[in-house]
Design an enzyme around this catalytic site. Structure first.
Site, short mmCIF file in Angstrom:
data_model
loop_
_atom_site.label_atom_id
_atom_site.label_comp_id
_atom_site.label_asym_id
_atom_site.label_seq_id
_atom_site.Cartn_x
_atom_site.Cartn_y
_atom_site.Cartn_z
N ARG A 108 0.88 -1.18 0.00
CA ARG A 108 0.00 0.00 0.00
C ARG A 108 0.91 1.22 0.00
O ARG A 108 1.71 1.41 0.93
CB ARG A 108 -0.91 0.02 1.24
CG ARG A 108 -1.81 1.25 1.31
CD ARG A 108 -2.61 1.23 2.62
NE ARG A 108 -3.39 2.45 2.81
CZ ARG A 108 -4.66 2.61 2.46
NH1 ARG A 108 -5.30 1.61 1.88
NH2 ARG A 108 -5.28 3.73 2.68
N HIS A 135 -7.26 1.01 -6.62
CA HIS A 135 -7.60 0.45 -5.31
C HIS A 135 -8.50 -0.77 -5.51
O HIS A 135 -9.67 -0.77 -5.13
CB HIS A 135 -8.31 1.51 -4.46
CG HIS A 135 -8.27 1.24 -2.99
ND1 HIS A 135 -7.69 0.12 -2.44
CD2 HIS A 135 -8.77 1.94 -1.93
CE1 HIS A 135 -7.81 0.15 -1.13
NE2 HIS A 135 -8.46 1.24 -0.80
N GLN A 138 -10.62 -2.57 -2.69
CA GLN A 138 -11.79 -1.80 -2.27
C GLN A 138 -12.97 -2.07 -3.20
O GLN A 138 -14.11 -2.23 -2.75
CB GLN A 138 -11.47 -0.31 -2.26
CG GLN A 138 -12.64 0.58 -1.86
CD GLN A 138 -13.06 0.41 -0.42
OE1 GLN A 138 -12.25 0.55 0.48
NE2 GLN A 138 -14.34 0.11 -0.19
N ARG A 316 -14.47 -5.48 3.35
CA ARG A 316 -13.05 -5.44 3.02
C ARG A 316 -12.36 -6.71 3.53
O ARG A 316 -11.49 -7.27 2.85
CB ARG A 316 -12.38 -4.22 3.64
CG ARG A 316 -12.77 -2.87 3.09
CD ARG A 316 -12.39 -2.65 1.65
NE ARG A 316 -11.00 -2.88 1.35
CZ ARG A 316 -9.99 -2.05 1.65
NH1 ARG A 316 -10.25 -0.92 2.28
NH2 ARG A 316 -8.75 -2.33 1.31
#
Length: 331
Positions: A108, A135, A138, A316
């Site tokens: 990340r 991302h 997500q 998530r």
């Protein structure tokens, strides 16, 4: 078709076919059900997983760490400034070292090229926990949440991303919708028109899936949306951009009136979090004292009946666990 993702990296949804994304969503549902039933998994038993965080996080770290542990893995966390990664040692050199130690690596941080270098030189599956360009974990959680709350197949769902339409979440949604044959509209100021390269990649995928990818500054484009989505206006390290972002994006703040403009009483509100929806954070209070209201959504919407942000945040965990299990556990 039979899907086998073992050994694959997860860097962007653009690297996957719709059937493979569907496989990950179905696996996430299965893992979520098992966790709810108290069934502990062993798909990652005795695997060693490295988490590299050049950008701090709450949900991404917790989901990767807990998801790995719940499936039997061991986890090492490297935070900002706690190693030589990217300072005295290049991503390429670090990747070759870490690939000798670990079975899988999460990254990340900033550049998409960094996560690609990790995947190229480590020889083990690498997972994108967020970059400046994308991302993907997500979006998997968001797709799962939509399937839980919207009573129609994904191919009939319209997603409206509102606000800063050239940020990583806007592009990630563009890619996800393009792959899954969904309708995507980016609603934001003309000054923040999406990157041509990102839109070209999404358009190419949309041509194969039947997706519709659009962007505009007129609120009329969110009519009949099933999902209203937004993100904060300035990320960590972009504090100098706040005055200009507030000027540009205040008209795109998500209010009850914006939800009503969809004409859909069942529209859901989603957000990748964290969110400035009130003045209970130090950052929001500090900026308000300087004359800037940085709320991208009102508290009325964020805490209201159309909001599914906490279900989305929970997912998530399940979708990240699915990515690790599918690519490393060999399910």
């Amino acid at each position: 078709m039979a899907v086998n993702l073992k050994g694959r990296s997860f860097l962007t949804l653009m690297d996957f076919q719709a059937e493979e994304i569907r496989y990950l969503l179905d696996l996430a549902k299965e893992l979520k059900a098992k966790r709810s039933a108290g069934i502990r998994g062993e798909s990652l038993k005795d695997k060693n997983i490295l988490l590299i965080f050049e950008k701090s996080s709450s949900r991404t770290r917790a989901a990767f760490e807990l998801g790995a542990i719940e499936e039997g893995a061991h986890v090492t966390f490297i935070g900002p400034g706690s190693s030589q990664f990217g300072k005295k040692e290049s991503a390429k050199d670090s990747a070759q070292l870490f690939g000798k130690y670990y079975h899988g690596i999460e990254y990340r941080g900033f550049a998409q090229s960094t996560v690609r270098d990790l995947a190229r030189y480590s020889g083990v599956p690498v997972w994108n926990g967020l970059t400046d360009d994308d991302h993907p974990t997500q979006i998997l959680a968001d797709l799962l949440t939509i399937e839980e709350h919207v009573k129609k197949p994904l191919s009939q769902v319209k997603v409206a991303f509102c606000g800063d339409i050239r940020n990583n979440m806007s592009y990630a949604w563009m890619y996800g919708c393009a792959k899954m044959g969904m309708q995507f509209v980016a609603w934001g100021p003309e000054e923040l028109e999406p990157d041509e390269g990102a839109t070209a990649r999404a358009a190419a995928a949309a041509g194969l899936s039947g997706a519709v990818i659009e962007w505009c500054s007129d609120i009329a484009c969110i009519k009949e949306a099933d999902v209203i989505y937004t993100d904060i206006w300035a990320s960590m390290g972009e504090e100098d951009k706040i005055p200009e972002r507030v000027r540009l994006l205040t008209p795109y703040r998500i209010t009850k009136e914006v939800l009503d403009a969809t004409g859909n009483p069942d529209v859901i509100f989603m957000h990748c979090l964290p969110s400035f929806h009130d003045f209970e954070t130090g950052v929001a209070r500090e900026q308000f004292k300087l004359g800037y209201d940085i709320r991208e959504v009102t508290d009325e919407v964020f805490t209201g009946p159309n909001s599914v942000v906490w279900d989305e945040a929970e997912n998530r965990l399940h979708t990240i666990k699915a990515v690790m299990v599918a690519t490393l556990g060999g399910v």
